[in-house]
Design a protein around this motif. Structure first.
Motif, PDB file in Angstrom:
ATOM      1  N   ALA A 138      14.889 -10.638 -38.305  1.00  0.00           N
ATOM      2  CA  ALA A 138      13.832 -10.357 -39.012  1.00  0.00           C
ATOM      3  C   ALA A 138      12.945  -9.310 -38.389  1.00  0.00           C
ATOM      4  O   ALA A 138      12.349  -8.318 -38.899  1.00  0.00           O
ATOM      5  CB  ALA A 138      12.895 -11.476 -39.402  1.00  0.00           C
ATOM      6  N   ALA A 190      10.048 -11.500 -41.369  1.00  0.00           N
ATOM      7  CA  ALA A 190      10.097 -10.251 -41.676  1.00  0.00           C
ATOM      8  C   ALA A 190       8.727  -9.897 -42.246  1.00  0.00           C
ATOM      9  O   ALA A 190       8.275  -8.656 -42.116  1.00  0.00           O
ATOM     10  CB  ALA A 190      11.253 -10.107 -42.726  1.00  0.00           C
ATOM     11  N   VAL A 196      12.537  -0.794 -40.796  1.00  0.00           N
ATOM     12  CA  VAL A 196      11.951  -0.274 -42.035  1.00  0.00           C
ATOM     13  C   VAL A 196      10.756   0.546 -41.736  1.00  0.00           C
ATOM     14  O   VAL A 196      10.480   1.443 -42.346  1.00  0.00           O
ATOM     15  CB  VAL A 196      11.357  -1.522 -42.996  1.00  0.00           C
ATOM     16  N   ALA A 244      14.722  -6.164 -38.409  1.00  0.00           N
ATOM     17  CA  ALA A 244      14.607  -5.247 -39.724  1.00  0.00           C
ATOM     18  C   ALA A 244      13.601  -4.593 -40.049  1.00  0.00           C
ATOM     19  O   ALA A 244      13.290  -3.639 -40.520  1.00  0.00           O
ATOM     20  CB  ALA A 244      15.157  -6.216 -40.605  1.00  0.00           C
ATOM     21  N   ILE A 273      11.100  -8.242 -49.753  1.00  0.00           N
ATOM     22  CA  ILE A 273      11.805  -9.202 -49.086  1.00  0.00           C
ATOM     23  C   ILE A 273      12.324 -10.235 -49.945  1.00  0.00           C
ATOM     24  O   ILE A 273      11.582 -10.749 -50.726  1.00  0.00           O
ATOM     25  CB  ILE A 273      11.029  -9.846 -47.739  1.00  0.00           C
ATOM     26  N   TYR A 322      19.060  -0.106 -37.932  1.00  0.00           N
ATOM     27  CA  TYR A 322      18.882  -1.621 -37.870  1.00  0.00           C
ATOM     28  C   TYR A 322      20.024  -2.114 -37.333  1.00  0.00           C
ATOM     29  O   TYR A 322      20.067  -2.980 -36.396  1.00  0.00           O
ATOM     30  CB  TYR A 322      18.749  -2.012 -39.243  1.00  0.00           C
ATOM     31  N   LEU A 351      18.744  -4.418 -46.093  1.00  0.00           N
ATOM     32  CA  LEU A 351      19.025  -4.823 -44.776  1.00  0.00           C
ATOM     33  C   LEU A 351      19.173  -6.535 -44.805  1.00  0.00           C
ATOM     34  O   LEU A 351      18.368  -7.051 -45.506  1.00  0.00           O
ATOM     35  CB  LEU A 351      17.944  -4.609 -43.566  1.00  0.00           C
ATOM     36  N   TYR A 365      24.129  -3.981 -43.820  1.00  0.00           N
ATOM     37  CA  TYR A 365      23.184  -3.274 -44.416  1.00  0.00           C
ATOM     38  C   TYR A 365      24.026  -2.630 -45.876  1.00  0.00           C
ATOM     39  O   TYR A 365      25.402  -2.581 -45.406  1.00  0.00           O
ATOM     40  CB  TYR A 365      22.659  -1.895 -43.496  1.00  0.00           C
ATOM     41  N   ILE A 390      19.401 -10.135 -43.247  1.00  0.00           N
ATOM     42  CA  ILE A 390      18.876 -10.788 -41.929  1.00  0.00           C
ATOM     43  C   ILE A 390      19.452 -12.439 -42.331  1.00  0.00           C
ATOM     44  O   ILE A 390      19.405 -13.085 -43.084  1.00  0.00           O
ATOM     45  CB  ILE A 390      17.501 -10.724 -41.683  1.00  0.00           C
ATOM     46  N   ILE A 392      14.777  -6.102 -47.976  1.00  0.00           N
ATOM     47  CA  ILE A 392      15.215  -7.175 -46.823  1.00  0.00           C
ATOM     48  C   ILE A 392      15.899  -8.483 -47.489  1.00  0.00           C
ATOM     49  O   ILE A 392      14.935  -8.990 -48.162  1.00  0.00           O
ATOM     50  CB  ILE A 392      14.152  -7.567 -45.858  1.00  0.00           C
ATOM     51  N   ALA A 423       8.564  -2.012 -49.024  1.00  0.00           N
ATOM     52  CA  ALA A 423       9.375  -3.134 -48.781  1.00  0.00           C
ATOM     53  C   ALA A 423       9.294  -4.315 -49.560  1.00  0.00           C
ATOM     54  O   ALA A 423       8.254  -5.096 -49.821  1.00  0.00           O
ATOM     55  CB  ALA A 423       9.222  -3.551 -47.378  1.00  0.00           C
TER      56      ALA A 423
END
Lengths: 653, 296
Positions: A419, A18, A426, A422, A8, A444, A393, A388, A395, A171, A6
């Motif tokens: 967050a 997140a 994930v 999301a 962010i 999500y 995703l 999305y 947020i 994210i 992931a």
């Protein structure tokens, strides 16, 4: 090539939450933030809420950071909430504390830049356990997707500062001016109708003075909202929140309303600061040095200047120590002073010296620390239906979240809730090894749909409205349009309250919004109410607001030689409006001459070409150096965030 | 100490020096223009700090084991502590013995050679600074390489290691004053000693490197708080050096002439002003006032 489960994008309160949640769920996550240090580009109004709903769970800040209530550097717990209707020097105040407490666990005034640093320290610690972390000073420029041949798509993140790397899930928490949204084509830019422009200044006020002035204990705080003739007819209002030893004072306007008749936000802010009721809140005693006698020998002038500035600094430190319970106790504990009286004696001594030796006088004014501006997405118009795209995703602000309904103003808590959801999506995607739009994206969305906030953004909460209307019980209804008058009357009568609410519920949301967010509601009604039943407020002093140049001079901006904004059409109406609406005056009108066709004059060797002046046109030019990255101009420009480490560095935020 | 001689593992040493802090305002001179050592604060030399940054790069990118070493008086452990903060050293070695005193670069190289050979690991890579600020010769690095029998690359501004073939790739900057600057890419097999150019910049371009760097930086600060438990002090006997080659006895250098220390490059120029001279004072007053009032 590095590859992470992931990634962010954006280190605001939502992105950091997140990271914290992903790490707690056992996922290796990396957060990229262009500002350095983290938090330096974060701005809020602002109040951070923790909420509870009977019909569903929301993820609150204390769920994400378990030691939040004990250790986070929040300002004051907001216990009272007022709406002030203004007309000239008249003001009528409605106590909305009950509406503020509605479904609220707690609410704190916060300074985002400081709070985000605390969030970041917690999240980084947690992320390190999973091999992830925070990378500051990195700006994501592009995201590329490639089919891996097995039906799913790999994404590669391209930044200005680092080598490319892969991400299985992304994210997007890059705020209201999300670049990720545009790169991925997940949505277009937000329309002006779906945005607010907020400007704010931080005003310094000693803690004890604040306690006394707002009649609160040192652990309590107050929020004031303002509506009426402060806006020059624009739709919007003002706010004033108490922090520990500062005030957040500002204005928020619908951007479309501002675009209709452009006006300089800093001038509006200055007028707001000089309204008697606001002035009385922000005013403080300020040392005014005597004008330097220029006929003195220059050595003497210099000696006075240096001596004075040193003594003034000393005075200020002593004063803020003496008039703050916390600082006073802290100074005594650290052994700087033996007791309170000693601080007082020292303070008086320094003050006496300032008066005697340098002819300093003490006058009423206010002390402004930082000026900031931010665009705010209006959730009910901006919220992405499909938050999305591919493996991204969205947020918080990037997804257009926020509850803004009259006096109800929430944003940070909703980003944090997003967050957490999301992060769960994930985690599930990783478990199922499916990061596709169809699986992770939809999952999500499903989680977001379950959030009580989503419902609140979409529909007006009539329970809240009932409390609001009840609080307005004593105001005269004559200024109200017929329909509203009827509604208020019905709701205020307990017997038919439910009936009235039921009728309102049957009406279309858009019809109701037209009424709630009308110019009548923002401007005319509050003015009429204040005029009719308001009480006259006499200013206890006059304050001299800073000019925009003084404000910009106080900001810390790391200039980037590469412009991050490009004007598309220098003559468009929108861009011309920016000359007024840019909060730091980056846009300027420039007259230029436009020539028409070349004509040949004369014959033979004496041929000359002549151009005729067709018109003098005005072009708009941009100087990006003073930009504070609010995004007001992003609608019709090629707008990007600054490269890593560049641009605005807020201290308070 | 564990014996970690497997393929693909890099063991590195970084040689640092305790030097007087010659930055403006911290340095004290004797009336004859030489350095007043007792009045001047000692710190990790700036060039040594660059060598430490390069060692950190090896640690971050190649997971290298790093030992920091220094020859000097017992107070030189401060330099090693500072080095640890920068390069997150796994061990600190201080070679401290009265007999080492008076050593020139060659005798120092002899001591450090023995130290490095006694680190308990097969050292592949040694980092040294460009020169010392109080010595100026820049010979200790190359001489140590010669004594160790390592390849030497000087003026390095960037490097990378191929762990499989055990080769080091280095970019070096050769300044030819008045002519031009040459940038050379050279390659040589390990073991090697590289001396870092002052313009060396570490450039972490990968996310994983940035993350590792952040982690090691934190670890380094933690380690430095308790640096003494990582520190070993060696005497001449411990090192097993031949006394004929170390200290004053092992130093063939003859000091022909001592130049006055060039004062630190100051960002401002100073002029001594007689406080009783009104004319001069007025001149200064004018200067400062012009700046203060923005009337340049």
């Amino acid at each position: 090539m590095d590859r992470f489960d992931a990634v962010i994008v954006g280190g605001g309160s939502a992105g950091l939450a997140a990271l914290m949640e992903l790490s707690k769920l056992g996922i290796q996550a990396v957060l990229l933030e262009s500002g350095k240090p983290i938090g330096s580009k974060s701005v809020t109004g602002g109040i951070l809420y923790s909420k509870n709903y009977p019909n569903g769970k929301v993820y609150n800040v204390e769920d994400i950071y378990p030691d939040f209530l004990d250790e986070a550097p929040v300002e004051r717990r907001i216990t009272r909430y007022y709406l002030n209707a203004l007309s000239g020097s008249k003001v009528y105040t409605v106590d909305l504390s009950e509406a503020h407490e509605y479904r609220t666990n707690f609410a704190y005034s916060v300074l985002m830049s400081r709070l985000n640093k605390w969030f970041a320290a917690r999240a980084e610690e947690e992320a390190a356990k999973m091999g992830g972390g925070i990378i500051e000073g990195v700006h994501v420029r592009d995201i590329v997707w490639m089919d891996d041949g097995r039906g799913s798509r790999n994404s590669i993140i391209v930044t200005d500062e680092l080598e490319e790397f892969g991400a299985r899930a992304i994210i997007a928490a890059d705020g209201v001016n999300s670049e990720v949204a545009l790169i991925s084509n997940a949505r277009g830019k937000f329309e002006p109708e779906a945005l607010y422009q907020g400007v704010k200044c931080i005003v310094r006020l000693p803690e004890d003075v604040m306690d006394e002035r707002f009649n609160i204990s040192s652990d309590e705080g107050v929020a004031h909202l303002f509506a009426g003739d402060i806006s020059k007819g624009h739709n919007g209002g003002g706010f004033l929140y108490t922090n520990r030893d500062t005030l957040s004072v500002g204005l928020v306007y619908h951007l479309d309303s501002l675009l209709k008749s452009p006006i300089e936000p800093y001038n509006l802010l200055n007028e707001f600061l000089t309204i008697p009721v606001v002035t009385n809140y922000i005013v403080d005693e300020v040392a005014v040095p005597k004008e330097l006698d220029r006929t003195l020998p220059k050595e003497e002038q210099l000696r006075i200047r240096f001596g004075l500035s040193r003594l003034l600094k000393q005075y200020e430190e002593l004063r803020y120590t003496y008039y703050s319970k916390h600082a006073r106790l802290d100074a005594i504990r650290r052994g700087l002073y033996s007791n309170e009286d000693e601080i007082k004696t020292r303070l008086e001594e320094v003050r006496g010296r300032l008066e005697r030796e340098y002819g300093v006088t003490f006058a009423k004014n206010y002390v402004e620390m930082e000026y900031s501006c931010k665009l705010v997405p209006d959730g009910k118009r901006a919220m992405m239906g499909k938050p999305y795209k591919n493996n991204i995703l969205f947020i918080g602000d990037a997804a257009g979240k926020g509850i803004f309904l009259g006096t109800r103003i929430e944003g940070i808590n909703i980003g944090i809730d997003d967050a957490a959801r999301a992060a769960r999506a994930v985690a599930m995607a990783k478990k199922m090894n499916n990061f596709s739009e169809d699986y992770m994206g939809r999952y999500y969305t499903q989680l977001v749909e379950e959030s009580p906030y989503t419902d609140d953004i979409r529909r007006i909460d009539f329970e809240y409205m009932k409390i609001f209307v009840r609080a307005c019980g004593n105001i005269p209804l004559e200024p109200f349009p017929l329909f509203l008058r009827l509604a208020f009357m019905l709701i205020q009568k307990t017997a038919v309250q439910e009936l009235a609410a039921a009728i309102a519920r049957m009406m279309a949301q858009s019809t109701l919004l037209k009424i709630i967010e009308s110019n009548d509601a923002y401007v005319r009604i509050p003015m009429e109410v204040a005029r009719k039943v308001g009480s006259e407020v006499k200013p206890i002093a006059e304050v001299r607001p800073l000019s925009i140049d003084e404000r910009i001079a106080r900001l810390k901006i790391r200039e980037d030689e590469v412009p991050h904004i490009r004007i598309k059409d220098p003559r468009s109406r929108f861009i011309k409006a920016m000359v007024h609406l840019c909060p730091t005056r980056c846009y300027m009108m420039e007259a230029s001459e436009e020539m028409e066709g070349k004509e040949e004059v004369g014959k033979g060797e004496g041929v000359k070409t002549e151009a005729r002046l067709k018109a003098v046109v005005s072009n708009v030019i941009l100087q990006h150096e003073g930009c504070i990255e609010c995004g007001t101009c992003s609608g019709e420009t090629e707008w990007r965030h600054t490269r890593g480490e560049k641009g605005i560095v807020y201290e308070y935020g | 100490m564990d014996d970690d001689d497997g393929e693909g593992v890099i063991n590195a040493a970084v040689m640092v020096k305790l030097e007087p802090d010659l930055s403006e305002g911290n340095v004290s001179y004797n009336p004859d223009g030489t350095l007043n050592r007792s009045q001047t604060k000692n710190i990790l030399g700036p060039h040594s700090a660059i060598a430490c940054r390069a060692a950190m790069y090896a640690k971050v990118c190649y997971d290298a084991w790093v030992g920091a070493c220094s020859m000097g008086p017992p107070t030189a452990e401060i330099a090693l502590k500072d080095a640890m903060v920068i390069c997150c050293a796994d061990e600190l070695h201080l070679y401290s013995d009265r007999i080492f005193a008076g050593a020139d670069t060659l005798a120092t190289a002899e001591t450090i050679k023995h130290g490095i050979m006694k680190m308990g690991r097969r050292i592949d890579l040694v980092f040294s600074g460009h020169r010392a600020v109080d010595g100026e010769t820049g010979q200790t690095g190359p001489q140590t390489a010669w004594k160790l029998g390592f390849n030497f690359i000087g003026n390095v501004i960037e490097y990378s290691i191929d762990l499989r073939s055990r080769m080091i790739n280095a970019r070096r900057k050769v300044d030819l004053p008045g002519l031009y600057t040459i940038i050379e890419d050279v390659e040589c097999p390990l073991p090697a000693l590289i001396a870092l150019d002052p313009s060396y910049r570490d450039n972490y371009r990968k996310v994983s490197e940035r993350l590792r760097y952040a982690r090691l930086e934190k670890e380094a600060r933690k380690r430095a708080e308790d640096y003494k438990s990582y520190l070993r002090i060696w005497s001449a006997k411990d090192l097993g050096v031949d006394v004929r080659y170390i200290g004053l006895a092992g130093s063939p250098t003859i000091v022909y002439k001592v130049e006055k220390i060039p004062k630190a490059k100051a960002s401002r120029r100073a002029k001594v002003v007689d406080p009783n001279n009104v004319e001069e004072l007025r001149e200064i007053g004018n200067l400062i006032l012009n700046i203060a009032l923005g009337e340049r």
